[in-house]
Scaffold this active site. Sequence first.
Site, PDB file in Angstrom:
ATOM      1  N   LYS A  73      -6.210  -7.679 -10.020  1.00  0.00           N
ATOM      2  CA  LYS A  73      -6.599  -6.919  -9.055  1.00  0.00           C
ATOM      3  C   LYS A  73      -7.387  -5.639  -9.534  1.00  0.00           C
ATOM      4  O   LYS A  73      -8.360  -5.103  -8.721  1.00  0.00           O
ATOM      5  CB  LYS A  73      -5.489  -6.486  -8.297  1.00  0.00           C
ATOM      6  CG  LYS A  73      -4.981  -7.654  -7.084  1.00  0.00           C
ATOM      7  CD  LYS A  73      -3.758  -7.198  -6.449  1.00  0.00           C
ATOM      8  CE  LYS A  73      -3.319  -8.337  -5.537  1.00  0.00           C
ATOM      9  NZ  LYS A  73      -2.384  -7.925  -4.502  1.00  0.00           N
ATOM     10  N   ASP A 109      -4.997  -5.786   1.636  1.00  0.00           N
ATOM     11  CA  ASP A 109      -3.310  -5.862   1.292  1.00  0.00           C
ATOM     12  C   ASP A 109      -2.829  -4.770   2.226  1.00  0.00           C
ATOM     13  O   ASP A 109      -1.808  -4.764   2.913  1.00  0.00           O
ATOM     14  CB  ASP A 109      -2.980  -5.470   0.047  1.00  0.00           C
ATOM     15  CG  ASP A 109      -3.129  -6.785  -0.988  1.00  0.00           C
ATOM     16  OD1 ASP A 109      -2.926  -7.856  -0.288  1.00  0.00           O
ATOM     17  OD2 ASP A 109      -3.018  -6.492  -2.216  1.00  0.00           O
TER      18      ASP A 109
HETATM   19  P1  NAP Z   1       4.174  -4.043  -9.859  1.00  0.00           P
HETATM   20  O1  NAP Z   1       2.951  -3.410  -9.741  1.00  0.00           O
HETATM   21  O2  NAP Z   1       4.768  -4.657 -11.286  1.00  0.00           O
HETATM   22  O3  NAP Z   1       5.402  -2.992  -9.297  1.00  0.00           O
HETATM   23  C1  NAP Z   1       6.705  -3.335  -9.410  1.00  0.00           C
HETATM   24  C2  NAP Z   1       7.487  -2.393  -8.789  1.00  0.00           C
HETATM   25  O4  NAP Z   1       8.980  -2.769  -8.959  1.00  0.00           O
HETATM   26  C3  NAP Z   1       7.666  -0.940  -9.636  1.00  0.00           C
HETATM   27  O5  NAP Z   1       7.548   0.169  -8.824  1.00  0.00           O
HETATM   28  C4  NAP Z   1       8.895  -1.237 -10.454  1.00  0.00           C
HETATM   29  O6  NAP Z   1       9.453   0.082 -10.816  1.00  0.00           O
HETATM   30  C5  NAP Z   1       9.613  -1.670  -9.218  1.00  0.00           C
HETATM   31  N1  NAP Z   1      10.691  -2.588 -10.095  1.00  0.00           N
HETATM   32  C6  NAP Z   1      10.631  -3.758 -10.649  1.00  0.00           C
HETATM   33  N2  NAP Z   1      12.045  -4.173 -10.926  1.00  0.00           N
HETATM   34  C7  NAP Z   1      12.848  -3.142 -10.739  1.00  0.00           C
HETATM   35  C8  NAP Z   1      14.347  -3.105 -10.751  1.00  0.00           C
HETATM   36  N3  NAP Z   1      15.024  -4.018 -11.227  1.00  0.00           N
HETATM   37  N4  NAP Z   1      14.872  -1.993 -10.019  1.00  0.00           N
HETATM   38  C9  NAP Z   1      14.136  -0.960  -9.504  1.00  0.00           C
HETATM   39  N5  NAP Z   1      12.743  -1.156  -9.431  1.00  0.00           N
HETATM   40  C10 NAP Z   1      12.081  -2.397  -9.952  1.00  0.00           C
HETATM   41  O7  NAP Z   1       4.178  -5.243  -8.770  1.00  0.00           O
HETATM   42  P2  NAP Z   1       3.447  -5.330  -7.518  1.00  0.00           P
HETATM   43  O8  NAP Z   1       1.977  -5.921  -7.545  1.00  0.00           O
HETATM   44  O9  NAP Z   1       3.268  -4.194  -6.751  1.00  0.00           O
HETATM   45  O10 NAP Z   1       4.276  -6.473  -6.670  1.00  0.00           O
HETATM   46  C11 NAP Z   1       5.581  -6.114  -6.296  1.00  0.00           C
HETATM   47  C12 NAP Z   1       6.254  -7.250  -5.457  1.00  0.00           C
HETATM   48  O11 NAP Z   1       5.364  -7.430  -4.358  1.00  0.00           O
HETATM   49  C13 NAP Z   1       6.289  -8.521  -6.051  1.00  0.00           C
HETATM   50  O12 NAP Z   1       7.470  -9.298  -5.825  1.00  0.00           O
HETATM   51  C14 NAP Z   1       4.935  -9.220  -5.364  1.00  0.00           C
HETATM   52  O13 NAP Z   1       5.279 -10.635  -5.014  1.00  0.00           O
HETATM   53  C15 NAP Z   1       5.017  -8.745  -3.918  1.00  0.00           C
HETATM   54  N6  NAP Z   1       3.875  -8.704  -3.136  1.00  0.00           N
HETATM   55  C16 NAP Z   1       3.968  -9.249  -1.756  1.00  0.00           C
HETATM   56  C17 NAP Z   1       2.738  -9.136  -0.981  1.00  0.00           C
HETATM   57  C18 NAP Z   1       2.668  -9.749   0.279  1.00  0.00           C
HETATM   58  O14 NAP Z   1       1.825 -10.044   0.916  1.00  0.00           O
HETATM   59  N7  NAP Z   1       3.899 -10.189   0.839  1.00  0.00           N
HETATM   60  C19 NAP Z   1       1.662  -8.694  -1.827  1.00  0.00           C
HETATM   61  C20 NAP Z   1       1.582  -7.995  -2.882  1.00  0.00           C
HETATM   62  C21 NAP Z   1       2.814  -7.941  -3.700  1.00  0.00           C
HETATM   63  P3  NAP Z   1       9.132   0.973 -12.086  1.00  0.00           P
HETATM   64  O15 NAP Z   1       7.609   1.805 -11.735  1.00  0.00           O
HETATM   65  O16 NAP Z   1      10.198   1.957 -12.650  1.00  0.00           O
HETATM   66  O17 NAP Z   1       8.926  -0.234 -13.161  1.00  0.00           O
END
Ligand code: NAP
Length: 279
Positions: A73, A109
Amino acid sequence: MMMYPDARTLLHGIIGHPVGHSLSPVFQNAAFSALGMNAVYLAFDVSPADLGDALRGVCALGIRGLSVTIPHKEAVIPFLDEVDGDAQSIGAVNTVLNRDGRLIGMNTDWQGAVQALESATSLAGKKVLVIGAGGAARAVCYGVTRKGAILHVANRTPEKARALAEAFGGTWSGLESLDRLNASILVNTTSVGMAPDVDCSPVPASVLEGVEVAMDIVYRPRETRLLREARAAGCRTVDGLAMLLHQGAAQFEIWTGRMAPVDIMEEALAKAISEKESA
Ligand code: NAP
């Protein structure tokens, strides 16, 4: 009766790595089919090393529209001719439109998140607690503040919450003491609770007391532990499929210039996820 695909079929797709789990082909193709359009949507697993070649291929093959997912992205931006204002503010592109050989980057998004939330409540003047500070959180923060909400970002790594909150004029913290915030809307943007770790929730249930609407952008399972606990606490709940659906419907409209058949797309998506959940 027309037989598609043929030599005039318009091509669309998603690039990501991995991409085999994506539900986007299911609901985008359901939309093309419902409107009788000669168009298809495919999934392309593109490694980071091949990203530039893949984008040159989009132009060379005349692919009309692309969805862009993890991990491309942000990395896709240098390969585009133009990036619109929303995508620039978010710092990420999830949609590419091939307009006469020029690749335009956009981001839907934030629209997906806002439309999903607005199906349950209004945003202006409401305090929104965003859990997480990753890529998806950026789109959610952009969307809710654009709609006039008051933002608080809480993240496991507080420094990242601070950077995100400062970018969008909000307050920030770690994941502790959130029950004192009195937020009316809570959005989980972390991956916590996603299958197979379905027994996890990003915050204790006490944080949900007094919350009007709780949304989880995780969509596998459709009802996460957070949403189950939110329902038990009397909150209205919005699941992650709603955001996925609305960001995809906005993409469909960008590529085709036609109104997305949202009901058909939702039905296809719900069927696909329930098949995956029972598999
Ligand atoms: P990302 O950039 O990798 O960010 C992950 C986030 O989750 C960070 O804030 C991270 O915290 C936190 N995190 C991960 N493991 C954790 C834990 N064990 N305890 C507390 N916090 C934790 O990922 P992303 O692209 O934002 O995506 C996040 C989620 O959203 C994914 O599951 C994805 O599939 C979903 N998503 C859904 C949609 C939809 O349309 N529904 C769209 C986009 C994404 P730290 O900063 O501390 O590492």
